[in-house]
Write an enzyme that holds these catalytic residues in place. Structure first.
Site, PDB file in Angstrom:
ATOM      1  N   GLN A  10      20.102  -7.082 -66.616  1.00  0.00           N
ATOM      2  CA  GLN A  10      18.940  -6.799 -66.484  1.00  0.00           C
ATOM      3  C   GLN A  10      18.710  -5.581 -67.507  1.00  0.00           C
ATOM      4  O   GLN A  10      19.361  -4.673 -67.601  1.00  0.00           O
ATOM      5  CB  GLN A  10      18.622  -6.538 -65.033  1.00  0.00           C
ATOM      6  CG  GLN A  10      16.981  -6.763 -64.915  1.00  0.00           C
ATOM      7  CD  GLN A  10      16.992  -7.096 -63.372  1.00  0.00           C
ATOM      8  OE1 GLN A  10      17.542  -7.474 -62.554  1.00  0.00           O
ATOM      9  NE2 GLN A  10      15.616  -6.513 -62.965  1.00  0.00           N
ATOM     10  N   SER A  94      26.875  -6.566 -64.482  1.00  0.00           N
ATOM     11  CA  SER A  94      26.003  -6.721 -63.414  1.00  0.00           C
ATOM     12  C   SER A  94      25.833  -8.362 -63.207  1.00  0.00           C
ATOM     13  O   SER A  94      26.689  -9.148 -63.113  1.00  0.00           O
ATOM     14  CB  SER A  94      24.895  -5.828 -63.439  1.00  0.00           C
ATOM     15  OG  SER A  94      24.079  -5.933 -62.015  1.00  0.00           O
ATOM     16  N   LEU A  95      24.481  -8.757 -63.265  1.00  0.00           N
ATOM     17  CA  LEU A  95      24.087 -10.110 -63.097  1.00  0.00           C
ATOM     18  C   LEU A  95      24.687 -10.810 -64.351  1.00  0.00           C
ATOM     19  O   LEU A  95      24.964 -12.201 -64.000  1.00  0.00           O
ATOM     20  CB  LEU A  95      22.491 -10.399 -63.220  1.00  0.00           C
ATOM     21  CG  LEU A  95      22.098 -10.436 -64.599  1.00  0.00           C
ATOM     22  CD1 LEU A  95      22.071 -11.857 -65.433  1.00  0.00           C
ATOM     23  CD2 LEU A  95      20.498  -9.825 -64.636  1.00  0.00           C
ATOM     24  N   ARG A 119      20.078 -13.810 -55.375  1.00  0.00           N
ATOM     25  CA  ARG A 119      20.251 -12.224 -55.587  1.00  0.00           C
ATOM     26  C   ARG A 119      19.183 -11.359 -55.810  1.00  0.00           C
ATOM     27  O   ARG A 119      18.970 -10.407 -55.389  1.00  0.00           O
ATOM     28  CB  ARG A 119      21.484 -12.099 -56.483  1.00  0.00           C
ATOM     29  CG  ARG A 119      22.107 -10.700 -56.827  1.00  0.00           C
ATOM     30  CD  ARG A 119      23.265 -11.170 -58.278  1.00  0.00           C
ATOM     31  NE  ARG A 119      23.712  -9.943 -58.286  1.00  0.00           N
ATOM     32  CZ  ARG A 119      23.684  -9.001 -59.246  1.00  0.00           C
ATOM     33  NH1 ARG A 119      22.594  -8.906 -59.926  1.00  0.00           N
ATOM     34  NH2 ARG A 119      24.263  -7.987 -59.687  1.00  0.00           N
ATOM     35  N   HIS A 205      23.038  -1.396 -56.978  1.00  0.00           N
ATOM     36  CA  HIS A 205      24.523  -0.850 -56.934  1.00  0.00           C
ATOM     37  C   HIS A 205      24.713   0.475 -56.181  1.00  0.00           C
ATOM     38  O   HIS A 205      25.383   1.311 -56.670  1.00  0.00           O
ATOM     39  CB  HIS A 205      24.983  -0.841 -58.376  1.00  0.00           C
ATOM     40  CG  HIS A 205      24.904  -2.216 -59.204  1.00  0.00           C
ATOM     41  ND1 HIS A 205      25.763  -3.144 -58.913  1.00  0.00           N
ATOM     42  CD2 HIS A 205      24.319  -2.710 -59.988  1.00  0.00           C
ATOM     43  CE1 HIS A 205      25.685  -4.168 -59.654  1.00  0.00           C
ATOM     44  NE2 HIS A 205      24.741  -3.833 -60.395  1.00  0.00           N
ATOM     45  N   GLN A 254      30.453  -6.351 -55.569  1.00  0.00           N
ATOM     46  CA  GLN A 254      29.600  -5.691 -56.893  1.00  0.00           C
ATOM     47  C   GLN A 254      28.126  -5.286 -56.485  1.00  0.00           C
ATOM     48  O   GLN A 254      27.504  -4.599 -57.232  1.00  0.00           O
ATOM     49  CB  GLN A 254      29.513  -6.903 -57.982  1.00  0.00           C
ATOM     50  CG  GLN A 254      29.050  -6.662 -59.171  1.00  0.00           C
ATOM     51  CD  GLN A 254      28.110  -7.651 -59.962  1.00  0.00           C
ATOM     52  OE1 GLN A 254      27.162  -8.169 -59.279  1.00  0.00           O
ATOM     53  NE2 GLN A 254      28.690  -8.073 -61.082  1.00  0.00           N
TER      54      GLN A 254
END
Length: 315
Positions: A10, A94-95, A119, A205, A254
């Site tokens: 992102q 991340s994603l 998510r 996170h 994660q």
């Protein structure tokens, strides 16, 4: 040359992303059509035309960024590029780890799009607006920032932890707003070059994301996970993994865990990788890798011209 592919997270989204690919390649258009169908809406129209504030919503940005990455992969594959024989590892920020899985065949494209929509919604819903915060801390060692976060969390009875280690002295902290603000002030006093709150909609996170982690555990339990055709170097462990059960467990961890990107790039350099190719929108990861390890060659693949140049270099 030993090649690893990386997939952006992102912040790399931009209105217009994927449009040129869809117009140039039927394989790319097919990806965007499949993602639209999976989500039951024309996400591609938001990607191509905007508006920016709708694309930036985390529930849209996450599947959209994945879609651009997989569109590029499908074009490369249609032109003869074989992931299994040409790539040693994949990883995503991340994603982007979900895009890595979709590229390597752990999950289907349809399942990946739906997982990322879940998510995004779950991460947004985990913490009421205004309760959490994130801040970028530049110019302090991670050990110093870890200690600052621990002290701030203790002093405020809140949550504060390192969310991203992006290398180049750039750390992102996340948690309760009061704790993150206290940590940012303490970082300035400790000599940080910059400590600034980020314009984010939720504290990603960190431990406050536990409700989202639980939502992802449930969602992941309902999809088929295959062994990826190449190992995925995960954000949580910074180690290559191919076991589907372990990989899905690491995706759950994660959500509340740290994105250890600096260590990931360092791991590539220590394990024979000579070239990192960033597949998707923007060039953020290519820039980060250059700061972390200048010995690694870096290339970003996001336009039709980039695709042709990459295929020529890897013929």
């Amino acid at each position: 040359m030993t090649l690893a592919l990386t997939f952006p997270g992102q912040g790399s989204q931009a209105v217009g992303m994927g449009k040129e690919l869809a117009e140039a390649f039927p394989e790319a258009k097919a990806v965007f059509d499949e993602v639209d169908e999976a989500l039951g809406e024309k996400l591609s129209a938001i990607m191509f035309e905007g508006p920016d504030d709708v694309l930036t919503l985390t529930a849209n940005a996450q599947p959209a960024l994945m879609a651009v990455s997989i569109a590029i992969m499908r074009v490369l594959e249609a032109k003869g590029f074989d992931l299994k024989s040409n790539v040693s590892f994949v990883a995503g920020h991340s994603l982007g780890e979900y895009a890595a899985h979709a590229a390597a065949g752990t999950f289907s494209l349809t399942d990946t799009a739906r997982l990322l929509r879940i998510r995004g919604n779950a991460m947004q819903a985990a913490v009421p607006v205004g309760v959490g915060a994130m801040a970028a801390i530049i110019g302090l060692e991670d050990s110093a920032v870890t200690a600052i976060c621990t002290n701030a969390a203790s002093a405020t009875s809140g949550v504060c932890q390192i969310a991203n280690d992006n290398g180049g002295g750039q750390l992102v902290i996340s948690g309760s707003k009061v704790a993150v603000e206290a940590a940012a002030e303490a970082a300035k006093e400790a000599g940080a070059k910059r400590a600034l709150l980020l314009p984010v909609s939720a504290p990603f996170h960190c431990a406050l994301m536990q409700p989202a982690a639980e939502a992802m555990a449930e969602a992941l339990s309902k999809v088929t996970a295959n062994a990826p055709v190449v190992p995925v170097v995960t954000n949580v462990d910074v180690a290559p993994e191919t076991d589907p059960a372990a990989l899905t467990d690491l995706l759950v961890k994660q959500v509340t865990g740290q994105v250890r990107w600096r260590e990931t790039v360092e791991w590539f350099g220590s394990n024979g990788v000579t070239t990192l190719a960033e597949v998707g929108s923007g060039k953020v990861l290519t820039g980060l890798a250059r700061r972390i390890n200048r010995d690694l060659a870096g290339v970003a693949i996001n336009t039709p011209g980039d695709i042709e140049a990459f295929l020529e270099a890897n013929a």
